[in-house]
Design a protein around this motif. Structure first.
Motif, mmCIF file in Angstrom:
data_model
loop_
_atom_site.group_PDB
_atom_site.id
_atom_site.type_symbol
_atom_site.label_atom_id
_atom_site.label_comp_id
_atom_site.label_asym_id
_atom_site.label_seq_id
_atom_site.Cartn_x
_atom_site.Cartn_y
_atom_site.Cartn_z
ATOM 1 N N GLY A 171 -77.817 -65.277 36.633
ATOM 2 C CA GLY A 171 -77.222 -64.554 37.755
ATOM 3 C C GLY A 171 -77.855 -63.218 38.052
ATOM 4 N N ALA A 172 -78.729 -62.736 37.178
ATOM 5 C CA ALA A 172 -79.355 -61.430 37.395
ATOM 6 C C ALA A 172 -80.495 -61.530 38.398
ATOM 7 N N ASP A 173 -80.616 -60.526 39.266
ATOM 8 C CA ASP A 173 -81.702 -60.480 40.240
ATOM 9 C C ASP A 173 -83.015 -60.042 39.592
ATOM 10 N N LEU A 174 -82.930 -59.085 38.674
ATOM 11 C CA LEU A 174 -84.108 -58.577 37.968
ATOM 12 C C LEU A 174 -83.876 -58.738 36.484
ATOM 13 N N LYS A 175 -84.860 -59.319 35.795
ATOM 14 C CA LYS A 175 -84.781 -59.542 34.349
ATOM 15 C C LYS A 175 -85.930 -58.810 33.687
ATOM 16 N N VAL A 176 -85.625 -58.007 32.680
ATOM 17 C CA VAL A 176 -86.628 -57.167 32.018
ATOM 18 C C VAL A 176 -86.492 -57.315 30.507
ATOM 19 N N LEU A 177 -87.618 -57.483 29.836
ATOM 20 C CA LEU A 177 -87.697 -57.507 28.379
ATOM 21 C C LEU A 177 -88.657 -56.414 27.949
ATOM 22 N N VAL A 178 -88.211 -55.527 27.049
ATOM 23 C CA VAL A 178 -89.087 -54.472 26.543
ATOM 24 C C VAL A 178 -89.050 -54.485 25.020
ATOM 25 N N GLY A 179 -90.057 -53.862 24.416
ATOM 26 C CA GLY A 179 -89.969 -53.680 22.984
ATOM 27 C C GLY A 179 -91.286 -53.469 22.279
ATOM 28 N N ASP A 180 -91.145 -53.089 21.016
ATOM 29 C CA ASP A 180 -92.238 -53.127 20.050
ATOM 30 C C ASP A 180 -92.145 -54.507 19.412
ATOM 31 N N LEU A 181 -93.044 -55.395 19.825
ATOM 32 C CA LEU A 181 -92.976 -56.778 19.371
ATOM 33 C C LEU A 181 -93.591 -56.973 17.984
ATOM 34 N N ASN A 182 -94.223 -55.924 17.459
ATOM 35 C CA ASN A 182 -95.009 -56.064 16.232
ATOM 36 C C ASN A 182 -96.002 -57.218 16.364
ATOM 37 N N ALA A 183 -96.497 -57.379 17.593
ATOM 38 C CA ALA A 183 -97.468 -58.431 17.900
ATOM 39 C C ALA A 183 -98.236 -57.973 19.134
ATOM 40 N N ASP A 184 -99.558 -57.993 19.067
ATOM 41 C CA ASP A 184 -100.354 -57.462 20.176
ATOM 42 C C ASP A 184 -100.590 -58.520 21.255
ATOM 43 N N VAL A 200 -95.995 -57.060 32.400
ATOM 44 C CA VAL A 200 -96.384 -56.095 33.430
ATOM 45 C C VAL A 200 -97.005 -54.834 32.848
ATOM 46 N N MET A 201 -96.790 -54.591 31.546
ATOM 47 C CA MET A 201 -97.375 -53.415 30.897
ATOM 48 C C MET A 201 -97.434 -53.676 29.396
ATOM 49 N N HIS A 202 -98.539 -53.261 28.774
ATOM 50 C CA HIS A 202 -98.605 -53.374 27.324
ATOM 51 C C HIS A 202 -99.556 -52.319 26.780
ATOM 52 N N HIS A 203 -99.300 -51.932 25.551
ATOM 53 C CA HIS A 203 -100.193 -51.050 24.796
ATOM 54 C C HIS A 203 -99.992 -51.373 23.325
ATOM 55 N N TRP A 204 -101.045 -51.853 22.689
ATOM 56 C CA TRP A 204 -101.000 -52.260 21.290
ATOM 57 C C TRP A 204 -99.924 -53.333 21.120
ATOM 58 N N VAL A 205 -98.860 -53.068 20.359
ATOM 59 C CA VAL A 205 -97.822 -54.072 20.124
ATOM 60 C C VAL A 205 -96.584 -53.864 20.993
ATOM 61 N N ASP A 206 -96.641 -52.871 21.858
ATOM 62 C CA ASP A 206 -95.518 -52.559 22.745
ATOM 63 C C ASP A 206 -95.763 -53.191 24.115
#
Length: 236
Positions: A171-184, A200-206
């Motif tokens: 039901g959400a119009d915009l879905k966002v996942l963020v984090g330090d994935l500990n994976a590049d 849409v954006m990454h730097h190292w494992v984030d």
């Protein structure tokens, strides 16, 4: 380590509207060092947030006190913080967004070589106060060792994140996942995620992922952490 893989054609790629800008932040705060050992380093992380804000929604990893972070950033009066499990934290701008739902779920575990415990996703569903549109925002700190996907491996960890995202974001119009994935970006974790939802954006494992394209992205520097804060402006 059972994880249900999404159906072959399932993904979250969408053509999105262009009406409402939504600015998000992901930031691992290196708490044991920056706050416990260095006492916050004269608000260095908070000053970074203050100088580059305002943000609609922020996801923090290694965050033992979301209240401390908001106060250090001088935004305790404008943003509502939610402390999550395993040192996760989310904050959102309360005059723009109304909290509809919140939740959390353990979805992974570190391997024995660097076993700090289980890893979770934390999420909120927010309603835009003027437009009424729904934003689903999920925050995650991935399992160790880096690029292994933890005990169950990168593909299973990514599948568990995607399942939690899909089930709770309905039901959400915009879905966002963020984090330090500990994976590049080259890891099985990020490759699996980015095959189903836009990175849409990454730097190292984030990293920041969304069903909608980003209008603008940025790397804000470390602010005294061992990770850089990253940001994206999305539209819904």
């Amino acid at each position: 380590c059972k994880a249900q893989e999404p159906a072959a054609q399932w993904n979250m790629f969408m053509v999105c509207g262009n009406d409402i800008p939504v600015r998000v932040l992901s930031y691992n705060l290196y708490w044991w060092n920056l706050f416990d050992r260095r006492g916050g380093n004269d608000r260095s992380a908070g000053r970074l947030i203050e100088a580059n804000g305002p943000f609609d929604v922020m996801g923090f990893q290694e965050c033992d006190s979301i209240g401390r972070v908001l106060n250090d950033a001088r935004i305790g009066n404008t943003h509502e913080g939610i402390q999550g499990p395993h040192a996760l934290g989310i904050a959102f701008k309360r005059d723009v967004w109304e909290l509809i739902e919140k939740g959390e779920q353990d979805i992974a575990e570190d391997r024995w070589e660097q076993h700090y415990g289980r890893r979770a996703v934390q999420w909120v569903k927010l309603r835009h106060r003027q437009a009424g549109k729904l934003l689903f925002f999920m925050n995650h700190h991935g399992p160790l060792p880096v690029n292994t996907g933890g005990l169950c491996g990168g593909k299973a960890t990514a599948a568990s994140v995607l399942r939690a995202l899909a089930f709770n974001a309905m039901g959400a119009d915009l879905k966002v996942l963020v984090g330090d994935l500990n994976a590049d970006q080259d890891s099985e974790t990020q490759q699996t995620l980015s095959s189903r939802i836009r990175r849409v954006m990454h730097h190292w494992v984030d990293a920041i992922f969304s069903n909608c394209p980003a209008q603008e992205t940025g790397n804000l520097g470390s602010g005294g952490s061992d990770h850089d804060a990253i940001t994206a402006t999305l539209r819904m």
